[in-house]
Design an enzyme around this catalytic site. Structure first.
Site, PDB file in Angstrom:
ATOM      1  N   HIS A 131      48.050  79.755 -16.672  1.00 32.51           N
ATOM      2  CA  HIS A 131      46.951  79.044 -17.345  1.00 32.51           C
ATOM      3  C   HIS A 131      45.972  78.568 -16.276  1.00 32.51           C
ATOM      4  CE1 HIS A 131      45.780  76.006 -20.752  1.00 32.51           C
ATOM      5  NE2 HIS A 131      44.736  76.295 -19.980  1.00 32.51           N
TER       6      HIS A 131
ATOM      7  N   HIS B  17      41.701  78.907 -15.561  1.00 38.51           N
ATOM      8  CA  HIS B  17      40.359  79.413 -15.888  1.00 38.51           C
ATOM      9  C   HIS B  17      39.670  79.679 -14.557  1.00 38.51           C
ATOM     10  CE1 HIS B  17      40.690  78.052 -20.134  1.00 38.51           C
ATOM     11  NE2 HIS B  17      41.514  77.172 -19.581  1.00 38.51           N
TER      12      HIS B  17
ATOM     13  N   HIS C   8      44.560  78.424 -26.738  1.00 43.78           N
ATOM     14  CA  HIS C   8      44.692  76.985 -26.522  1.00 43.78           C
ATOM     15  C   HIS C   8      44.927  76.357 -27.892  1.00 43.78           C
ATOM     16  CE1 HIS C   8      43.009  77.892 -22.653  1.00 43.78           C
ATOM     17  NE2 HIS C   8      42.813  76.636 -22.314  1.00 43.78           N
TER      18      HIS C   8
ATOM     19  N   GLU D 232      46.017  70.873 -27.593  1.00 42.40           N
ATOM     20  CA  GLU D 232      45.579  70.109 -26.404  1.00 42.40           C
ATOM     21  C   GLU D 232      44.990  68.793 -26.931  1.00 42.40           C
ATOM     22  OE1 GLU D 232      42.309  71.869 -24.256  1.00 42.40           O
ATOM     23  OE2 GLU D 232      42.674  70.650 -22.455  1.00 42.40           O
TER      24      GLU D 232
ATOM     25  N   ASP E  37      42.078  73.992 -14.530  1.00 41.19           N
ATOM     26  CA  ASP E  37      40.779  74.041 -13.838  1.00 41.19           C
ATOM     27  C   ASP E  37      40.908  73.235 -12.550  1.00 41.19           C
ATOM     28  OD1 ASP E  37      38.984  75.268 -16.069  1.00 41.19           O
ATOM     29  OD2 ASP E  37      40.114  73.685 -17.066  1.00 41.19           O
TER      30      ASP E  37
HETATM   31  N1  ADE Z   1      38.069  75.790 -20.740  1.00 39.99           N
HETATM   32  C1  ADE Z   1      38.404  75.499 -19.478  1.00 39.99           C
HETATM   33  N2  ADE Z   1      39.391  74.605 -19.460  1.00 39.99           N
HETATM   34  C2  ADE Z   1      39.698  74.317 -20.748  1.00 39.99           C
HETATM   35  C3  ADE Z   1      40.640  73.483 -21.382  1.00 39.99           C
HETATM   36  N3  ADE Z   1      41.490  72.713 -20.711  1.00 39.99           N
HETATM   37  N4  ADE Z   1      40.648  73.442 -22.737  1.00 39.99           N
HETATM   38  C4  ADE Z   1      39.794  74.179 -23.436  1.00 39.99           C
HETATM   39  N5  ADE Z   1      38.903  74.988 -22.890  1.00 39.99           N
HETATM   40  C5  ADE Z   1      38.850  75.074 -21.544  1.00 39.99           C
HETATM   41 ZN    ZN Z   2      42.809  75.774 -20.345  1.00 43.38          ZN
END
Ligand code: ADE
Ligand code: ZN
Length: 341
Positions: free
Chosen positions: A19, A21, A199, A202, A281
Site C-alpha cells: 500500500h 501511492h 480503499h 479508512e 504516502d
Molecule cells: N490517496 C493517497 N493516499 C490516500 C489515502 N490514504 N486514502 C485515500 N486516497 C489516497
Molecule cells: Zn492509500
C-alpha cells in the site's frame, strides 16, 4: 527484546510493501527540484514551509495538498525519478517486493499523457529489479471523487499497458463515494484479467467494506480499520483470509486514530485478521515502512513473532505466485531464526 534489538529485527526483516501511492513518495526536496527543472513556481517559499503545511485533520485536508504537490510531475523522467527514489528508500528498509499505486487521472486531467506516466513508472520498476533486486507490480487507481465515466475512460487509456498493470485500486475521498459507484468499471477491469483492490473503511463505514467485497469483488482491502466496528464483517474477513493493507502513520496523521496506542493493528492480529504494515504516502506522513513498523511495535508492544507475522502476511498477500513468494518466505524464516537471509 530491547527496543534497539527490536529495531534491528525490523530493519533486517524481509518484507513486501502493498500500500504505497507513488505520488505520496514525493519528498519536498524533490518537489522543489522538479519545480525548478520544469520552470514552475510553488506556492511555498522553502522545503521547511512545505513540511510545516503537512498538518492534516482528515483525509481531504491531505488530498488537497497531495494533488497540488503532484502538479510538478510532467515528464517521463519526472515519473522515473520519483519512483526510483522510492525504490532506493524501500530497499534500504528491507523491502523485497512492492506493489505501487498510481493515480493516472491526477496527471491526465492536467494534460500529461497516460503513456508519459506509465512509461516513467515502468522504467523505474525495471531499473529497480535490475539494480536493487526489488520486484514490483503496478496498480492503477481510479479516483473515487470523479465519476464512473472518467474511470471507464482511464481504463480505456490504460489498454496498451494492461499486460504491465497488475490490478486496479480505488482511492481518494472515501465518504460520499461508496464502492457501488464503481461496480461496473471494476467488473470490466476484472474481465480484462486485472486483480482488484479498494480503499475501504479508512474513513468510510463498514458498509463500504461490505460493498467492496460484494460489489467490486476485491481480493484485498486497503486500510479496513472500520471493519472492526462490525463483528460479522470481521468474521467474514478472517474466514476469507482477506489481506488488509494497514497504514499506521497515515492513520495517525489523518486522525483516523487519536494516538498510536489506540491503533487497531494488534487487535486485528488477535482477531486473526491478515494485516500488513505499509507507508501509504511516506513523504507526507513522516515515515517509510520501517518507521511504521517501529511506531506500532513501540506503541502496541508487539512481539517479534507478531512483527514477523505482519511481514509474512505481506508476502502471502502480495500478487506473487507461490513460487515467487517462496524465496522471500524462506529469507524471512532465516531472519527469524537468527540467520541472515
Ligand atoms: N490517496 C493517497 N493516499 C490516500 C489515502 N490514504 N486514502 C485515500 N486516497 C489516497
Ligand atoms: Zn492509500
Amino acid at each position: 527484546m530491547s527496543e534497539a534489538g527490536l529495531d534491528a529485527f525490523i530493519a533486517g526483516l524481509p518484507k513486501a510493501e502493498l500500500h504505497l501511492h507513488i505520488e505520496g513518495s514525493l519528498e519536498p526536496e524533490t518537489m522543489f527540484a522538479l519545480a525548478r527543472r520544469n520552470r514552475l513556481t510553488l506556492p511555498f517559499a522553502s522545503v521547511e514551509a512545505v513540511r510545516a503545511a503537512y498538518a492534516f485533520s482528515n483525509l481531504q485536508d491531505f488530498l488537497d495538498i497531495y494533488y497540488a504537490g503532484a502538479s510538478v510531475l510532467l515528464t517521463e523522467e519526472d515519473f522515473f525519478d520519483l519512483a526510483i527514489a522510492y525504490f532506493r528508500r524501500a530497499a534500504a528498509d528491507g523491502v523485497r517486493h512492492a506493489e505501487i499505486f498510481f493515480d493516472p487521472q491526477t496527471h491526465t486531467d492536467r494534460g500529461v499523457p497516460f503513456a508519459t506516466v506509465a512509461d516513467g513508472l515502468l522504467g523505474a520498476m525495471d531499473e529497480a529489479a535490475r539494480t536493487l533486486g526489488i520486484s514490483s507490480r503496478l496498480i492503477l487507481c481510479f479516483l473515487r471523487h470523479l465519476d464512473e465515466a472518467a474511470a471507464f475512460a482511464t481504463l480505456k487509456a490504460a489498454e496498451p499497458y494492461l499486460d504491465r498493470i497488475a490490478g486496479i485500486g480505488l482511492d481518494s475521498s472515501e465518504v460520499g463515494h461508496p464502492p457501488s459507484k464503481f461496480a461496473r468499471v471494476f467488473k470490466a477491469a476484472g474481465e480484462r484479467g486485472l486483480r482488484l483492490t479498494a480503499h475501504a473503511g479508512e474513513e468510510g463505514p463498514p458498509a463500504y467494506v461490505h460493498e467492496a467485497l460484494d460489489l467490486l469483488h476485491v481480493c484485498r482491502i486497503d486500510h479496513g480499520n472500520r471493519a472492526l466496528e462490525d463483528a460479522a464483517l470481521t468474521k467474514r474477513l478472517v474466514e476469507a483470509g482477506m489481506t488488509l493493507t494497514v497504514c499506521p502513520l497515515s492513520n495517525l496523521r489523518l486522525c483516523v486514530v487519536r494516538d498510536m496506542a489506540q491503533h487497531p493493528l494488534k487487535r486485528m492480529l488477535d482477531l486473526g485478521l491478515k494485516a500488513t504494515v505499509n507507508s501509504d504516502d511516506p513523504a507526507y506522513f513522516g515515515g517509510y515502512v520501517n518507521d511504521n513498523f517501529r511506531a506500532v511495535a513501540a506503541a502496541l508492544g508487539l512481539t517479534r513473532d507478531e512483527i514477523a507475522r505482519l511481514a509474512r502476511n505481506s508476502f502471502t498477500g502480495a500478487w506473487l505466485t507461490d513460487a515467487e513468494a517462496a524465496p522471500h518466505l524462506a529469507a524471512l524464516d532465516a531472519h527469524v531464526a537468527g540467520v541472515s537471509g
